[in-house]
Design a protein around this motif. Sequence first.
Motif, PDB file in Angstrom:
ATOM      1  N   ALA A  62      -2.767  18.336   4.320  1.00  0.00           N
ATOM      2  CA  ALA A  62      -4.829  17.572   4.095  1.00  0.00           C
ATOM      3  C   ALA A  62      -4.799  16.425   3.875  1.00  0.00           C
ATOM      4  O   ALA A  62      -3.933  16.252   2.639  1.00  0.00           O
ATOM      5  CB  ALA A  62      -4.570  18.313   3.219  1.00  0.00           C
ATOM      6  N   TYR A  63      -4.733  15.979   4.626  1.00  0.00           N
ATOM      7  CA  TYR A  63      -3.720  13.595   4.286  1.00  0.00           C
ATOM      8  C   TYR A  63      -5.024  13.394   3.330  1.00  0.00           C
ATOM      9  O   TYR A  63      -6.142  12.845   3.975  1.00  0.00           O
ATOM     10  CB  TYR A  63      -3.249  13.065   5.729  1.00  0.00           C
ATOM     11  CG  TYR A  63      -2.101  13.551   5.778  1.00  0.00           C
ATOM     12  CD1 TYR A  63      -0.844  12.048   4.891  1.00  0.00           C
ATOM     13  CD2 TYR A  63      -1.533  14.334   6.729  1.00  0.00           C
ATOM     14  CE1 TYR A  63       0.112  12.859   5.456  1.00  0.00           C
ATOM     15  CE2 TYR A  63      -0.206  14.436   6.602  1.00  0.00           C
ATOM     16  CZ  TYR A  63       0.711  14.142   5.705  1.00  0.00           C
ATOM     17  OH  TYR A  63       2.011  13.931   6.301  1.00  0.00           O
ATOM     18  N   THR A  64      -5.164  12.256   3.094  1.00  0.00           N
ATOM     19  CA  THR A  64      -5.500  11.479   2.883  1.00  0.00           C
ATOM     20  C   THR A  64      -4.921   9.626   2.331  1.00  0.00           C
ATOM     21  O   THR A  64      -3.685   9.796   2.893  1.00  0.00           O
ATOM     22  CB  THR A  64      -6.279  11.590   1.241  1.00  0.00           C
ATOM     23  OG1 THR A  64      -6.801  10.529   1.069  1.00  0.00           O
ATOM     24  CG2 THR A  64      -5.047  11.628  -0.081  1.00  0.00           C
ATOM     25  N   THR A  65      -5.610   8.941   2.750  1.00  0.00           N
ATOM     26  CA  THR A  65      -5.474   7.400   2.990  1.00  0.00           C
ATOM     27  C   THR A  65      -5.969   6.270   1.586  1.00  0.00           C
ATOM     28  O   THR A  65      -6.226   7.108   0.410  1.00  0.00           O
ATOM     29  CB  THR A  65      -5.144   6.954   4.240  1.00  0.00           C
ATOM     30  OG1 THR A  65      -4.092   5.867   3.962  1.00  0.00           O
ATOM     31  CG2 THR A  65      -6.650   6.737   4.344  1.00  0.00           C
ATOM     32  N   ALA A  66      -5.183   5.179   1.800  1.00  0.00           N
ATOM     33  CA  ALA A  66      -5.408   4.394   1.061  1.00  0.00           C
ATOM     34  C   ALA A  66      -5.750   4.193  -0.701  1.00  0.00           C
ATOM     35  O   ALA A  66      -4.399   5.141  -0.639  1.00  0.00           O
ATOM     36  CB  ALA A  66      -6.972   3.839   1.175  1.00  0.00           C
ATOM     37  N   GLY A  67      -6.203   3.771  -1.611  1.00  0.00           N
ATOM     38  CA  GLY A  67      -6.391   4.606  -3.381  1.00  0.00           C
ATOM     39  C   GLY A  67      -5.735   5.852  -2.941  1.00  0.00           C
ATOM     40  O   GLY A  67      -5.146   6.173  -4.409  1.00  0.00           O
ATOM     41  N   ALA A  68      -6.509   7.027  -2.722  1.00  0.00           N
ATOM     42  CA  ALA A  68      -6.145   8.382  -2.645  1.00  0.00           C
ATOM     43  C   ALA A  68      -5.148   8.346  -2.299  1.00  0.00           C
ATOM     44  O   ALA A  68      -3.920   9.673  -3.135  1.00  0.00           O
ATOM     45  CB  ALA A  68      -7.367   9.227  -2.165  1.00  0.00           C
ATOM     46  N   ALA A  69      -4.415   8.353  -1.815  1.00  0.00           N
ATOM     47  CA  ALA A  69      -2.835   7.866  -1.518  1.00  0.00           C
ATOM     48  C   ALA A  69      -1.944   7.196  -2.365  1.00  0.00           C
ATOM     49  O   ALA A  69      -1.253   8.571  -2.661  1.00  0.00           O
ATOM     50  CB  ALA A  69      -2.424   7.543  -0.276  1.00  0.00           C
ATOM     51  N   LEU A  70      -2.265   6.028  -3.239  1.00  0.00           N
ATOM     52  CA  LEU A  70      -1.546   5.747  -3.883  1.00  0.00           C
ATOM     53  C   LEU A  70      -1.716   6.876  -5.016  1.00  0.00           C
ATOM     54  O   LEU A  70      -0.422   7.299  -5.674  1.00  0.00           O
ATOM     55  CB  LEU A  70      -1.830   4.704  -3.959  1.00  0.00           C
ATOM     56  CG  LEU A  70      -1.711   3.846  -4.910  1.00  0.00           C
ATOM     57  CD1 LEU A  70      -0.413   3.576  -4.714  1.00  0.00           C
ATOM     58  CD2 LEU A  70      -2.412   2.322  -5.199  1.00  0.00           C
ATOM     59  N   GLN A  71      -3.049   7.333  -5.792  1.00  0.00           N
ATOM     60  CA  GLN A  71      -2.876   8.200  -6.732  1.00  0.00           C
ATOM     61  C   GLN A  71      -1.995   9.494  -6.638  1.00  0.00           C
ATOM     62  O   GLN A  71      -2.042   9.982  -7.538  1.00  0.00           O
ATOM     63  CB  GLN A  71      -4.155   8.269  -7.010  1.00  0.00           C
ATOM     64  CG  GLN A  71      -4.798   6.436  -7.707  1.00  0.00           C
ATOM     65  CD  GLN A  71      -4.255   5.835  -9.170  1.00  0.00           C
ATOM     66  OE1 GLN A  71      -4.191   5.014  -9.421  1.00  0.00           O
ATOM     67  NE2 GLN A  71      -4.170   7.271  -9.775  1.00  0.00           N
ATOM     68  N   GLY A  72      -1.962   9.826  -5.402  1.00  0.00           N
ATOM     69  CA  GLY A  72      -1.729  11.651  -5.348  1.00  0.00           C
ATOM     70  C   GLY A  72       0.317  11.003  -5.576  1.00  0.00           C
ATOM     71  O   GLY A  72       0.246  12.288  -5.611  1.00  0.00           O
ATOM     72  N   VAL A 128       0.689  -1.431   0.084  1.00  0.00           N
ATOM     73  CA  VAL A 128      -0.669  -0.315   0.260  1.00  0.00           C
ATOM     74  C   VAL A 128       1.488   1.051   0.341  1.00  0.00           C
ATOM     75  O   VAL A 128       1.513   1.599   0.618  1.00  0.00           O
ATOM     76  CB  VAL A 128      -1.177  -0.339   1.574  1.00  0.00           C
ATOM     77  CG1 VAL A 128      -2.107  -1.192   1.066  1.00  0.00           C
ATOM     78  CG2 VAL A 128      -0.335  -0.182   3.081  1.00  0.00           C
ATOM     79  N   ALA A 129       0.619   2.243  -0.155  1.00  0.00           N
ATOM     80  CA  ALA A 129       0.878   3.892  -0.122  1.00  0.00           C
ATOM     81  C   ALA A 129       1.065   4.349   1.260  1.00  0.00           C
ATOM     82  O   ALA A 129      -0.136   4.197   2.009  1.00  0.00           O
ATOM     83  CB  ALA A 129       0.235   4.811  -1.100  1.00  0.00           C
ATOM     84  N   GLU A 130       1.847   4.951   1.754  1.00  0.00           N
ATOM     85  CA  GLU A 130       1.628   5.907   2.848  1.00  0.00           C
ATOM     86  C   GLU A 130       0.825   6.379   2.205  1.00  0.00           C
ATOM     87  O   GLU A 130       0.350   7.383   1.927  1.00  0.00           O
ATOM     88  CB  GLU A 130       3.703   5.975   3.125  1.00  0.00           C
ATOM     89  CG  GLU A 130       4.415   5.185   3.654  1.00  0.00           C
ATOM     90  CD  GLU A 130       4.325   5.159   4.631  1.00  0.00           C
ATOM     91  OE1 GLU A 130       3.717   5.566   5.691  1.00  0.00           O
ATOM     92  OE2 GLU A 130       5.614   4.337   5.201  1.00  0.00           O
ATOM     93  N   PRO A 131       0.034   7.356   3.688  1.00  0.00           N
ATOM     94  CA  PRO A 131      -1.053   8.245   3.550  1.00  0.00           C
ATOM     95  C   PRO A 131      -0.307   9.734   2.979  1.00  0.00           C
ATOM     96  O   PRO A 131       0.979   9.970   3.087  1.00  0.00           O
ATOM     97  CB  PRO A 131      -0.963   8.560   5.306  1.00  0.00           C
ATOM     98  CG  PRO A 131      -0.812   7.130   5.969  1.00  0.00           C
ATOM     99  CD  PRO A 131      -0.014   6.690   5.274  1.00  0.00           C
ATOM    100  N   PHE A 132      -0.605  10.255   2.329  1.00  0.00           N
ATOM    101  CA  PHE A 132      -0.366  10.780   0.890  1.00  0.00           C
ATOM    102  C   PHE A 132      -0.989  12.596   1.841  1.00  0.00           C
ATOM    103  O   PHE A 132      -2.081  12.739   1.172  1.00  0.00           O
ATOM    104  CB  PHE A 132       0.038  10.841   0.216  1.00  0.00           C
ATOM    105  CG  PHE A 132      -0.508  11.748  -0.741  1.00  0.00           C
ATOM    106  CD1 PHE A 132       1.203  12.276  -0.985  1.00  0.00           C
ATOM    107  CD2 PHE A 132      -1.049  12.392  -2.343  1.00  0.00           C
ATOM    108  CE1 PHE A 132       1.540  13.602  -1.799  1.00  0.00           C
ATOM    109  CE2 PHE A 132      -0.604  13.465  -2.465  1.00  0.00           C
ATOM    110  CZ  PHE A 132       0.694  14.183  -2.709  1.00  0.00           C
ATOM    111  N   ASP A 133      -0.388  13.498   2.153  1.00  0.00           N
ATOM    112  CA  ASP A 133      -0.290  14.985   1.899  1.00  0.00           C
ATOM    113  C   ASP A 133      -1.149  15.307   0.970  1.00  0.00           C
ATOM    114  O   ASP A 133      -0.230  16.181   0.045  1.00  0.00           O
ATOM    115  CB  ASP A 133       0.648  15.456   2.814  1.00  0.00           C
ATOM    116  CG  ASP A 133       0.633  17.365   2.802  1.00  0.00           C
ATOM    117  OD1 ASP A 133      -1.219  17.566   3.030  1.00  0.00           O
ATOM    118  OD2 ASP A 133       1.091  18.117   3.574  1.00  0.00           O
ATOM    119  N   THR A 134      -2.282  16.269   0.848  1.00  0.00           N
ATOM    120  CA  THR A 134      -2.810  16.562  -0.423  1.00  0.00           C
ATOM    121  C   THR A 134      -2.131  17.611  -1.164  1.00  0.00           C
ATOM    122  O   THR A 134      -1.762  18.327  -1.829  1.00  0.00           O
ATOM    123  CB  THR A 134      -3.938  15.901  -1.635  1.00  0.00           C
ATOM    124  OG1 THR A 134      -4.940  17.181   0.309  1.00  0.00           O
ATOM    125  CG2 THR A 134      -4.650  14.780  -0.464  1.00  0.00           C
TER     126      THR A 134
END
Length: 578
Positions: A206-216, A144-150
């Motif tokens: 502004a973090y997101t996780t899961a699929g949005a984190a991977l795509q981000g 999986v991806a690490e959580p991502f700061d958009t």
Amino acid sequence: MSAPDFDETYDWVVVGSGAGAFVSGLVMRAAGHSVLVLEKTAYAGGTTAKSGGVMWIPANPFMQAEGETDTIEQAETYLDALQNLDGGVAPGTSPGKRRAYLENGPRAIDFLLGQGVRLRRGAQFWPDYYDELPGGCKTSRTVVAEPFDTKQLGPMRRRLRKGFAEFNVLLADAAKVGHARTNPDAKKMLARIALRTVRDKLLGRAYTTAGAALQGRLFKAGLEAGVEIRFDSAVTDLLCEEGRVTGVEVAGDPAPRRIGARLGVLVNAGGFGKNQEMRERYMPGTRVEWSLVPEGDTGDLHRAMEAVGAQLAQMDQMVGFQATIPPGTENAYVLPGAQSLTGKPHAILVDQTGQRYMNEGGSYELYCETMLRRNREVPAVPSWAIFDAQFTAKYKVADTFIDRKIPPGWLETGYLHKADTIAELATSIGVYAGALSATVDRWNGFVRQGRDEDFARGERAYDGCHFVGDPYSEEPSRGTIAKAPFYAVPVVPGDVSTYGGAVTDEYARVLRADGSVIEGLYATGTSTASVMGNVYAGAGASIGPSLTFGFIAARHAAGLDTATAARAPQAAVVEPAA
């Protein structure tokens, strides 16, 4: 047509902006080639952004870093065994194609790590969905991806498709929190998440996780590498010259644009989940309203590939997502799932005759496929989740605890049925009381003897994991239905995507029905007939192949070696969430 007939030309043109699209773009940019990604909607990320973002990658570097001895050969044995479950040969898979996927999956992860895309192992207890088969894994082959700061995307942040969990938390940790009433550490974890959320807000993150984190993360890496992306750019046709795909036509005002592709076109445009006509043709009994896919998944490129000679196959397959839809959630961004409803202790699923007909703890793909198959014999869409007061004291129904207060409208609209006896519950849902009572009695007998003699629920490691059962319970998968009041809610066969499309080879090249290659045309993701065949191997069995075959396609089109080679893995460091 010749090159001068194009309005513009790139080396590599990608239709759609899922995981495979950006990985292919990164490969091409690393090789010095120009890349254009054409996205039909206003947002990057496709279905992956709305999903868990999990990739099924056996023998990945994170497993190796933790000393786990998974091998490509073990995974190959497992995938081969899966093909025997279906009883037929699926055109989208072959021994050579499965081998190419398994060999190149870890290489693709290594490549992304080298590009600065922060990944990690998924939950360490996320077993394969048929972990009892030879080669099956009872821990986790997931990445999986690490959580991502958009905020890292700058002005392009508004172009990233929203995920289902806009928090700085790993999906595996969120699943543990979901067991708030049985997990003794859930309150501590919730407190950590709350503190992390406050800190991020103060720091302007502004973090997101899961699929949005991977795509981000893939979106950011692609932009930094020079991948060009255009939104609101619907591809209407694949352009050919002497049997070779040489470009695409894009809808435009006042006139369409023709864009050439020197090295090839990659289709990563998703499925047809939002096209009811195609659903009726290929998957009768399913509904657009039950699909979680984005608005752009209407099968345009399935039809465009078929128009240039592509063989479509496995079109009756979907990545199921059993859903239960309370009043007021019909248009929710993500429908409430039912996998963690009927798979937990003190709950079962029955058809409209009151009969239980599956292992409720199994894979979501098999769950929905079984429901649709059952519905061809007796009414089973919707089916009924049956549970009791023991369940509601511990677990949520449609993301809500209902033991203390039932949400307005649930009883009044007939969504939730509640009764003091199983016989009264049966009458309420229109099922013969004797049949439902016998089914519940039989289930309770299985629970007491410690074995489900009908469907072996609880015998797989997967049945009791965080995402289906309750690993914090003395019995993770089974429990009696014996304490009033008793409840029922309808469950329907939703999906997170369709799972069929163009048949491709081990290089992701699109094939005709006679097995010949359509030169210049590649495809990956749910635009293709799955390399898994008619089964779903484990969490991430659609995103993993999408990413991997995007990697393979770009390397092949660019003339790079795609054969397995001795790898020098990037450091696979498991870091805590930021």
